[in-house]
Motif scaffolding. Structure first.
Motif, short mmCIF file in Angstrom:
data_model
loop_
_atom_site.label_atom_id
_atom_site.label_comp_id
_atom_site.label_asym_id
_atom_site.label_seq_id
_atom_site.Cartn_x
_atom_site.Cartn_y
_atom_site.Cartn_z
N ASP A 212 1.28 -1.06 0.07
CA ASP A 212 -0.03 -0.11 -0.40
C ASP A 212 0.62 1.04 0.05
N PHE A 213 -0.09 2.31 -0.86
CA PHE A 213 1.05 4.06 -0.05
C PHE A 213 -0.52 4.65 0.37
N ARG A 214 1.07 5.55 1.69
CA ARG A 214 -0.12 6.38 2.50
C ARG A 214 0.28 7.49 2.15
N ILE A 215 -0.60 9.11 1.52
CA ILE A 215 -0.22 10.03 1.38
C ILE A 215 -0.82 10.38 2.49
N ASN A 216 0.03 10.92 3.95
CA ASN A 216 0.03 11.85 5.27
C ASN A 216 0.29 13.53 4.49
N VAL A 217 -0.19 13.91 5.69
CA VAL A 217 0.03 15.40 6.13
C VAL A 217 0.09 15.18 7.80
N ASP A 218 1.75 15.36 8.33
CA ASP A 218 2.55 15.48 9.83
C ASP A 218 3.07 16.76 10.00
N GLY A 219 3.13 17.25 10.81
CA GLY A 219 3.48 18.49 11.35
C GLY A 219 3.59 19.81 10.28
N GLY A 220 2.80 19.92 9.63
CA GLY A 220 2.87 20.24 8.40
C GLY A 220 3.29 20.60 7.68
N ILE B 103 4.30 11.44 0.96
CA ILE B 103 3.73 9.94 0.71
C ILE B 103 5.07 8.90 0.86
N GLN B 104 4.63 7.79 1.33
CA GLN B 104 5.04 6.54 1.67
C GLN B 104 4.71 5.48 0.93
N ASP B 105 5.11 4.15 1.31
CA ASP B 105 5.10 2.75 0.68
C ASP B 105 5.27 1.81 1.25
N SER B 106 4.83 1.35 0.90
CA SER B 106 5.34 -0.17 2.36
C SER B 106 6.51 -1.15 2.11
N THR B 107 6.77 -1.19 0.43
CA THR B 107 7.88 -2.11 -0.13
C THR B 107 9.34 -1.20 0.33
N ASN B 108 9.36 -0.30 0.94
CA ASN B 108 10.10 0.77 1.25
C ASN B 108 9.73 0.98 3.13
N SER B 109 8.97 0.39 4.05
CA SER B 109 8.67 0.92 5.24
C SER B 109 8.58 2.42 5.21
N TYR B 110 7.66 2.34 4.57
CA TYR B 110 7.13 3.51 4.95
C TYR B 110 7.94 4.65 4.78
N ALA B 111 9.00 4.83 4.38
CA ALA B 111 10.05 6.01 4.14
C ALA B 111 9.20 7.11 3.44
N ASN B 112 9.33 7.90 4.00
CA ASN B 112 8.86 9.54 3.07
C ASN B 112 9.78 9.00 1.46
N ARG B 113 8.75 8.96 0.63
CA ARG B 113 9.17 9.30 -1.03
C ARG B 113 8.83 10.86 -1.79
N PHE B 114 8.41 12.11 -1.01
CA PHE B 114 8.28 12.19 -1.56
C PHE B 114 7.91 13.32 0.21
#
Length: 199
Positions: free
Chosen positions: A176-184, A188-199
């Protein structure tokens, strides 16, 4: 056949009825047929003639009117419920292991009898909405919504909360991919990269 007839032989504009009385009131309740208008009405709590204390009416078109003598909008006038003062409504009551249902039907058998529906499941406190005789939307007891089809939005989509996110799940690849807003910041994160930020 055996019939009991009550007739107003003197006039076509009169009313005929059956009264229910007691020692304090000889017309406590009344079932009345008004020949001028061809409707049947039910009266309680010291029922008089005409519309006095009328509680329920079946009009000349077979429409059911509760608490009113005026039917609703033309496209939804078979049953009209009115509360003269305060909140009003209708209750469907079931036990804790059953469903409460409202069905929209365009046929007399099979799936046509529940082409559209509202269903409340008391076993898990979920509300289901169906279309095309199939489940379309489920609202569970935690206020989560599960939609069976696509969601089309013609205007804005607003998501609020603490660190809100959108999760896009690929069921074929179990990722899965996650689109987050955190701390302003937008992430964009993905589960194949341990949810590290991609953007």
């Amino acid at each position: 056949d055996c019939n009991i007839a009550v007739r107003a032989t003197g006039s076509t504009t009169a009313s005929t009825g059956i009264d229910f009385g007691d020692s304090g009131d000889d017309r406590s309740g009344r079932i009345q047929y008004m020949h001028n208008g061809d409707y049947m009405s039910f009266h309680t709590n010291g029922a008089g003639s005409g519309s006095s204390n009328e509680k329920f009416r079946i009009d000349s078109s077979g429409r059911l009117l509760s608490g009113t003598t005026t039917s609703g909008s033309t496209n939804a006038d078979e049953l009209t419920i009115n509360t003269a003062s305060g909140h009003g409504g209708m209750t469907i009551r079931n036990n804790s292991s059953s469903y409460g249902n409202i069905y929209f039907s365009d046929g007399t058998s099979g799936a046509a009898e529940y082409a559209g529906y509202f269903q409340y499941d008391h076993t898990n406190d979920s509300l289901r909405i169906g279309s095309g005789a199939d489940l379309t939307l489920t609202l569970d007891s935690s206020h989560n919504a599960t939609l069976a089809g696509r969601l089309y939005i013609s205007h804005d989509l607003t998501i609020t909360g603490t660190a809100p996110r959108i999760i896009l799940t690929d069921t074929n690849n179990n990722s899965d991919f996650r689109i987050n807003v955190d701390g302003g910041s937008f992430q964009i994160q993905d589960s194949t990269n341990s949810y590290a930020n991609r953007f």
